[in-house]
Design an enzyme around this catalytic site. Structure first.
Site, PDB file in Angstrom:
ATOM      1  N   TYR A  14       0.934  -1.719   0.490  1.00 46.93           N
ATOM      2  CA  TYR A  14       0.523   0.415   0.365  1.00 46.93           C
ATOM      3  C   TYR A  14       0.995   1.709  -0.125  1.00 46.93           C
ATOM      4  O   TYR A  14       0.463   2.537  -0.250  1.00 46.93           O
ATOM      5  CB  TYR A  14      -1.252  -0.294   0.894  1.00 46.93           C
ATOM      6  CG  TYR A  14      -1.946  -0.999   0.850  1.00 46.93           C
ATOM      7  CD1 TYR A  14      -2.879  -1.247   0.302  1.00 46.93           C
ATOM      8  CD2 TYR A  14      -2.106  -1.802   2.354  1.00 46.93           C
ATOM      9  CE1 TYR A  14      -3.910  -2.416   0.145  1.00 46.93           C
ATOM     10  CE2 TYR A  14      -3.119  -3.005   2.007  1.00 46.93           C
ATOM     11  CZ  TYR A  14      -3.754  -3.333   0.732  1.00 46.93           C
ATOM     12  OH  TYR A  14      -4.666  -4.671   1.413  1.00 46.93           O
ATOM     13  N   HIS A  19      -5.014   5.948  -1.138  1.00 44.29           N
ATOM     14  CA  HIS A  19      -5.266   5.870   0.254  1.00 44.29           C
ATOM     15  C   HIS A  19      -4.400   6.434   1.123  1.00 44.29           C
ATOM     16  O   HIS A  19      -4.816   6.221   2.634  1.00 44.29           O
ATOM     17  CB  HIS A  19      -5.944   4.133   0.605  1.00 44.29           C
ATOM     18  CG  HIS A  19      -7.010   4.514   1.587  1.00 44.29           C
ATOM     19  ND1 HIS A  19      -7.731   5.417   1.659  1.00 44.29           N
ATOM     20  CD2 HIS A  19      -7.503   2.981   2.405  1.00 44.29           C
ATOM     21  CE1 HIS A  19      -8.992   4.922   2.294  1.00 44.29           C
ATOM     22  NE2 HIS A  19      -8.821   3.816   2.439  1.00 44.29           N
ATOM     23  N   TYR A  64      -4.948  -1.522  10.064  1.00 43.13           N
ATOM     24  CA  TYR A  64      -5.358  -1.211   8.761  1.00 43.13           C
ATOM     25  C   TYR A  64      -6.971   0.070   9.601  1.00 43.13           C
ATOM     26  O   TYR A  64      -7.261   0.275  10.014  1.00 43.13           O
ATOM     27  CB  TYR A  64      -6.344  -2.083   8.144  1.00 43.13           C
ATOM     28  CG  TYR A  64      -5.175  -3.151   7.798  1.00 43.13           C
ATOM     29  CD1 TYR A  64      -4.742  -3.495   6.874  1.00 43.13           C
ATOM     30  CD2 TYR A  64      -4.845  -4.343   8.532  1.00 43.13           C
ATOM     31  CE1 TYR A  64      -4.419  -3.913   5.977  1.00 43.13           C
ATOM     32  CE2 TYR A  64      -4.145  -5.055   7.836  1.00 43.13           C
ATOM     33  CZ  TYR A  64      -3.333  -4.736   6.793  1.00 43.13           C
ATOM     34  OH  TYR A  64      -2.743  -5.966   6.209  1.00 43.13           O
ATOM     35  N   ASN A  66      -9.655   0.891   8.273  1.00 40.52           N
ATOM     36  CA  ASN A  66     -11.539   0.968   8.972  1.00 40.52           C
ATOM     37  C   ASN A  66     -11.292   0.686  10.316  1.00 40.52           C
ATOM     38  O   ASN A  66     -11.993   1.209  10.617  1.00 40.52           O
ATOM     39  CB  ASN A  66     -11.745  -0.197   8.466  1.00 40.52           C
ATOM     40  CG  ASN A  66     -12.075  -0.164   7.063  1.00 40.52           C
ATOM     41  OD1 ASN A  66     -11.601   0.760   6.298  1.00 40.52           O
ATOM     42  ND2 ASN A  66     -12.701  -0.744   6.432  1.00 40.52           N
ATOM     43  N   ASN A 113     -13.846   5.697   5.689  1.00 40.97           N
ATOM     44  CA  ASN A 113     -13.825   4.720   7.342  1.00 40.97           C
ATOM     45  C   ASN A 113     -13.029   4.439   8.163  1.00 40.97           C
ATOM     46  O   ASN A 113     -13.400   4.346   9.807  1.00 40.97           O
ATOM     47  CB  ASN A 113     -13.700   3.593   6.512  1.00 40.97           C
ATOM     48  CG  ASN A 113     -15.397   2.873   5.848  1.00 40.97           C
ATOM     49  OD1 ASN A 113     -16.298   3.574   6.208  1.00 40.97           O
ATOM     50  ND2 ASN A 113     -14.886   2.412   4.981  1.00 40.97           N
TER      51      ASN A 113
END
Length: 186
Positions: A14, A19, A64, A66, A113
């Protein structure tokens, strides 16, 4: 003392994605102020140091996106900071053009989120945040694929400038106040 938390996802795959712009911003702050991100605590990779004489904890939650609120809550409780005045959360926003900053003292999750999780764990929408624009998804693309994708080559200079401006905005928020940062960077 301030906690500056950048939101993102922990796996190497990532790195550099839209994001993970919050992680990129905190890493830029780390590099700029020589604050190594070298400890793991409170479900985050952290670094402790000073920015212009102000003590800071830099944090990259490893839960993560969320579940970011779990780590932020632990950090806030352990360091006994006031989230309304001593927490800065940095994250991506698809509703802003790439590189555009939006600084707020409070607000809803706006569909993000990670912020939704932080609001839930802090039981408050009142904490300073810096949203960094990553642009709207292109038609025909899945939202998850878009935000987990990398910036286009032509967006990279704009993103580098946004990361520099985010470092400066954090400094202004800590040394002056959020209103001064909003006036300068919104």
């Amino acid at each position: 003392m301030f906690i500056i938390a950048g939101l993102g996802n922990p796996e190497r795959k990532y790195n550099g994605t839209r994001h993970n712009i919050g992680f990129s911003a905190v890493t830029t702050i780390s590099d700029e102020y020589n604050i190594p991100l070298n400890t793991r605590e409170h479900k985050a990779v952290c670094g402790k140091g000073y920015i212009e004489g102000q003590k800071v904890i830099l944090a990259l939650p490893q839960t993560y996106m969320n579940l970011s609120g779990e780590s932020i809550r632990e950090l806030v409780d352990y360091y006994k900071i006031d989230p309304e005045n001593e927490l800065i959360v940095i994250y991506d926003d698809i509703n802003l053009a790439p590189g555009k900053l939006r600084i707020r003292a409070q607000g809803s999750a706006g569909g993000h989120n990670g912020i939704k999780s932080i609001i839930s764990h802090l039981k408050s929408q009142v904490f300073p945040r810096i949203r960094i624009g990553v642009g709207e998804k292109r038609e025909g693309l899945d939202l998850a694929d878009y935000v987990l994708g990398r910036f286009d080559r032509n967006e990279e200079p704009v993103i580098r400038e946004a990361l520099h401006n985010t470092v400066e905005a954090c400094k202004v928020m800590m040394l002056e106040d959020i209103r001064a940062a909003m006036n300068r960077y919104n």
